[in-house]
Each structure stands twice: as C-alpha cells, then as structure tokens.
Scaffold this active site. Structure first.
Site, PDB file in Angstrom:
ATOM      1  CB  THR A   1      -6.579   2.128  -5.384  1.00  0.00           C
ATOM      2  OG1 THR A   1      -5.729   1.038  -5.026  1.00  0.00           O
ATOM      3  CG2 THR A   1      -7.895   2.009  -4.635  1.00  0.00           C
TER       4      THR A   1
ATOM      5  CB  SER B   1      -0.889   0.007   1.253  1.00  0.00           C
ATOM      6  OG  SER B   1      -1.459   1.292   1.440  1.00  0.00           O
TER       7      SER B   1
HETATM    8  N1  FMN Z   1      -6.868  -0.760  -0.675  1.00  0.00           N
HETATM    9  C1  FMN Z   1      -5.998   0.049  -1.317  1.00  0.00           C
HETATM   10  O1  FMN Z   1      -6.011   0.067  -2.544  1.00  0.00           O
HETATM   11  N2  FMN Z   1      -5.118   0.838  -0.619  1.00  0.00           N
HETATM   12  C2  FMN Z   1      -5.064   0.851   0.737  1.00  0.00           C
HETATM   13  O2  FMN Z   1      -4.249   1.541   1.336  1.00  0.00           O
HETATM   14  C3  FMN Z   1      -5.993   0.032   1.434  1.00  0.00           C
HETATM   15  N3  FMN Z   1      -6.009   0.016   2.791  1.00  0.00           N
HETATM   16  C4  FMN Z   1      -6.851  -0.838   3.435  1.00  0.00           C
HETATM   17  C5  FMN Z   1      -6.817  -0.886   4.831  1.00  0.00           C
HETATM   18  C6  FMN Z   1      -7.616  -1.813   5.503  1.00  0.00           C
HETATM   19  C7  FMN Z   1      -7.546  -1.877   6.992  1.00  0.00           C
HETATM   20  C8  FMN Z   1      -8.479  -2.672   4.779  1.00  0.00           C
HETATM   21  C9  FMN Z   1      -9.333  -3.682   5.495  1.00  0.00           C
HETATM   22  C10 FMN Z   1      -8.539  -2.595   3.411  1.00  0.00           C
HETATM   23  C11 FMN Z   1      -7.733  -1.686   2.724  1.00  0.00           C
HETATM   24  N4  FMN Z   1      -7.750  -1.632   1.323  1.00  0.00           N
HETATM   25  C12 FMN Z   1      -6.881  -0.785   0.676  1.00  0.00           C
HETATM   26  C13 FMN Z   1      -8.612  -2.550   0.548  1.00  0.00           C
HETATM   27  C14 FMN Z   1      -7.906  -3.902   0.312  1.00  0.00           C
HETATM   28  O3  FMN Z   1      -6.877  -3.766  -0.631  1.00  0.00           O
HETATM   29  C15 FMN Z   1      -8.851  -4.991  -0.217  1.00  0.00           C
HETATM   30  O4  FMN Z   1      -9.557  -4.486  -1.311  1.00  0.00           O
HETATM   31  C16 FMN Z   1      -9.822  -5.532   0.814  1.00  0.00           C
HETATM   32  O5  FMN Z   1      -9.278  -5.522   2.112  1.00  0.00           O
HETATM   33  C17 FMN Z   1     -10.199  -6.969   0.443  1.00  0.00           C
HETATM   34  O6  FMN Z   1     -11.166  -7.467   1.289  1.00  0.00           O
HETATM   35  P1  FMN Z   1     -10.862  -8.455   2.546  1.00  0.00           P
HETATM   36  O7  FMN Z   1     -10.310  -7.571   3.627  1.00  0.00           O
HETATM   37  O8  FMN Z   1     -12.211  -8.991   2.853  1.00  0.00           O
HETATM   38  O9  FMN Z   1      -9.886  -9.511   2.095  1.00  0.00           O
END
Ligand code: FMN
Length: 366
Positions: free
Chosen positions: A159, A109
C-alpha cells in the site's frame, strides 16, 4: 428487521449502521476531510451507462476468472481492511473462512486483529494475499514478509497511499482507538512496550502500533528492496495515474490496484473508476490491473471489468457482512454480488468474463 432477508449490499450497510457502536461505525465509514472522494467513488458508477447486446444465448454463464494465474469463482475479492474483530468477535478468522468457502481472494491487512498464523489456520485452503506497509524500521516489514511467505500467502500488496494517515474528522472527534481487549496481533512482541504511547493526532490505522511507524520517505527504490526480500509477486495498491502505472511496470511489479483507499487519504482525488481507463491503456496488458472503491452492485463490477479491471475488491461491504453475521454474513455479501454480477452479465449479453469489454460502455456518457 433482523429476520428480513438481505437483498443487496445496502441492506447490510443499514444493519451495520444500526448495530455497531457509533465510534466503530464512524471508523469504518470514514473518509478524509469532506469525504468528497469517498462519495464520488460510488457516484461515479452511476454516471456510467452500459450498452447491452441482445439475442446472444445467455442460458449458461460462467463468472470464473484468474488473478496472478489462480482461478477464483468470480472477479471480486476482499480488500485489506483493519480491525475485523471490532465488527464481529472472530474477526478475520470469519473473513478468512468465508472467502475460502466462496473461493475468492482475501487480502489480509497488516492491521488485522488476528495474527496471520491464526488466519491461515482458520481456512487452510484459502487463497490469500498479504497487504504490507513499509515501516521506518525496515526489519518490521522484512519479518512480516518472511512470515507470510512461509505461511503460503501468494502475493504481497504494497500500500503506497499512506505516507501519512488522512484526516478523518469523526475519528478525531471520537478519539477513536482500539479497545483494550483488541490489538494488532501481527505485531505481538515486535515493539518495545514504551512505544505504545497515545497518539497526538488521530491516525486510526496506526492505532495499536506506535505512531510514526510508517515511513513517509518510501519511494520507488523501495520496490527493489522489497523484491530483494521475496519471491512473491508484488502488487502496488494506491495508483491513480498513468504516469505511476508506467513506473510500476518499469519497476517490474506483477500488478496494480487502482485505489484511493476508499477515500480515506487524499480528499479531492478522483473516483477510482474514473482513473481506470487511462491506467489500463498505459499498461496495455503488461501486468494485471485491479481496482477497489465504491463497488456496491454487480453492475459496478461489470462496469469495472468493461473498463479493463481484471478483478475488483470490496472493502466496507465485507465489514458490513461481518457485522451482520460473521462468516455467514461475508459469504452472503459475496454471493449476492456474484448473483448480481452474473445477472448483469447475462442482461448485457456476456456469457463469460472474456466477453466483457469496453464496447459495453456508452462512451458519450463518460
Ligand atoms: N487499505 C490498506 O491497504 N490497509 C488497511 O489496513 C486498510 N484498512 C482499511 C480500513 C477501513 C475501515 C476501510 C474502510 C478501508 C481500509 N483500507 C485499507 C482501504 C481498503 O483496502 C480499500 O481500498 C477501500 O476500502 C475500498 O473502498 P470501499 O470500502 O468503498 O470498497
């Protein structure tokens, strides 16, 4: 409780919930608004039934696959999630080492609490992609792109589902922000100090960087701009419709991650597994299609592959692994998922990932 072996990903979730500070747990667990989409990401897998084939000699099974031409040990990578140092002191360094050891892909990230340089140094042979946002100040994105390209990151994951941060109620209630000893290391020295002001609305994934830095005017033309900056393959993360999948292909990107950001952005949107087929059917193999959201068991992975995903990514489960035991914990999460996936494959008559296809899915239940 601590010494009991972890058997499935839910065991890591339980541990993390009990041991993380409440505000940290709430931040990781959060979905937008009423969390309907976050919860449906998981429920949707339970509505899908498999059609196992029998008597197919599954004495040898092979879970390896390739993504963008690189071999990984099984079709599960780590989705980009922010702030790993909140879960474990070494944060992203531990995640980086674990994914190198297991030989899978780690999408770092932008909002990591270790810098990309530190993350690469921790696991020099790891296979990594870098997740990028488009900032109002394009130079910020540009500098990050050049840095990660020089460091040997193998793809950029743009993203596209965060023109604004979704409304996560617990984070607002908790006034969540990074503790003073942590920061978004990739931005060290990139902003003027007066920009580090408190936000008036909770936008956790913007904490640690000035508010309003992401550019909500981002549009398809920015894909061309990004392509002009880099030779790296570009993967768009956050596509949920066949229309946008077609546009992604037309704009010459190399991959799509079907994602709703773990239900943290638009509440009321579909579960990602429910979007997969229409996107795969539209793309017709012209580029690779991956997905994330709600993967918690090996049979979830099997279902996603049967519906056409080349690989899936896990978000929260990796954080639970970190919270449990850092590098070892993330490794355990990945290994358990790999073992479960191997078993589900064998029990449905598949010897390798090439044999997984839509015939495995009971369509009447879709
Ligand atoms: N997606 C991004 O593209 N950039 C991020 O910085 C980012 N931070 C996240 C922080 C947290 C705590 C969570 C839970 C998700 C984040 N996401 C981010 C989304 C994740 O990349 C992903 O799409 C998602 O967590 C997938 O679902 P799951 O948690 O059920 O596996």
């Amino acid at each position: 409780m601590n010494i009991m072996a972890k058997v499935c990903l839910a065991d890591f979730e339980e541990y993390a919930k009990q041991h993380l500070a409440k505000t940290t747990w709430d931040y990781y667990a959060a979905g937008a608004d009423e969390c309907c989409t976050r919860d449906d990401n998981l429920q949707a897998y339970k509505r899908i039934r498999l059609r196992p084939r029998i008597l197919r000699d599954v004495s040898v099974s092979d879970t390896r696959t390739t993504i963008l031409g690189t071999e990984i040990s099984f079709p599960v990578g780590i989705a980009p999630t922010a702030f790993h140092c909140l879960a474990w002191p070494e944060g992203e360094l531990a995640t980086s080492r674990a994914t190198e050891a297991v030989n899978t892909c780690y999408i770092t990230s932008t909002y990591s609490t270790c810098s990309v340089e530190e993350i690469c140094a921790a696991a020099p042979n790891g296979y990594r992609w870098f997740q990028l946002y488009v900032y109002r100040d394009r130079k910020l994105s540009e500098q990050l792109v050049h840095r990660v390209e020089a460091l040997g990151y193998k793809a950029l994951v743009l993203t596209v589902d965060v023109p604004y941060t979704g409304k996560r109620r617990d984070d607002i209630r908790n006034q969540f922000k990074l503790p003073p000893h942590l920061k978004v290391k990739n931005f060290d020295g990139m902003f003027e100090p007066e920009c580090f002001l408190e936000q008036d609305t909770a936008g956790p994934e913007e904490y640690g960087v000035p508010s309003n830095t992401l550019d909500p005017s981002i549009s398809w033309k920015d894909i061309h701009w990004l392509q002009s900056l880099t030779r790296l393959p570009i993967v768009i993360k956050g596509i949920l419709t066949k229309e946008d999948a077609e546009l992604a292909v037309e704009h010459g990107v190399q991959g799509i991650i079907v994602s709703n950001h773990g239900g943290r952005q638009l509440d009321g949107g579909p579960a990602t597994i429910d979007c997969l087929s229409e996107i795969v059917d539209t793309v017709q193999g012209r580029i690779e299609v991956y997905m994330d959201g709600g993967i918690r068991t090996g049979s979830d992975v099997l279902k996603a592959l049967a519906l056409g995903a080349k690989c899936v990514f896990i978000g929260r489960p990796a954080i639970w692994g970190l919270a449990y035991k850092g590098e070892e914990g993330v490794k355990e999460v990945l290994q358990i998922l790999n073992e479960e996936f191997r078993l589900s494959m064998a029990l449905s008559g598949c010897r390798n990932v090439a044999e997984i296809n839509r015939n495995l899915i009971q369509i009447s239940k879709l």
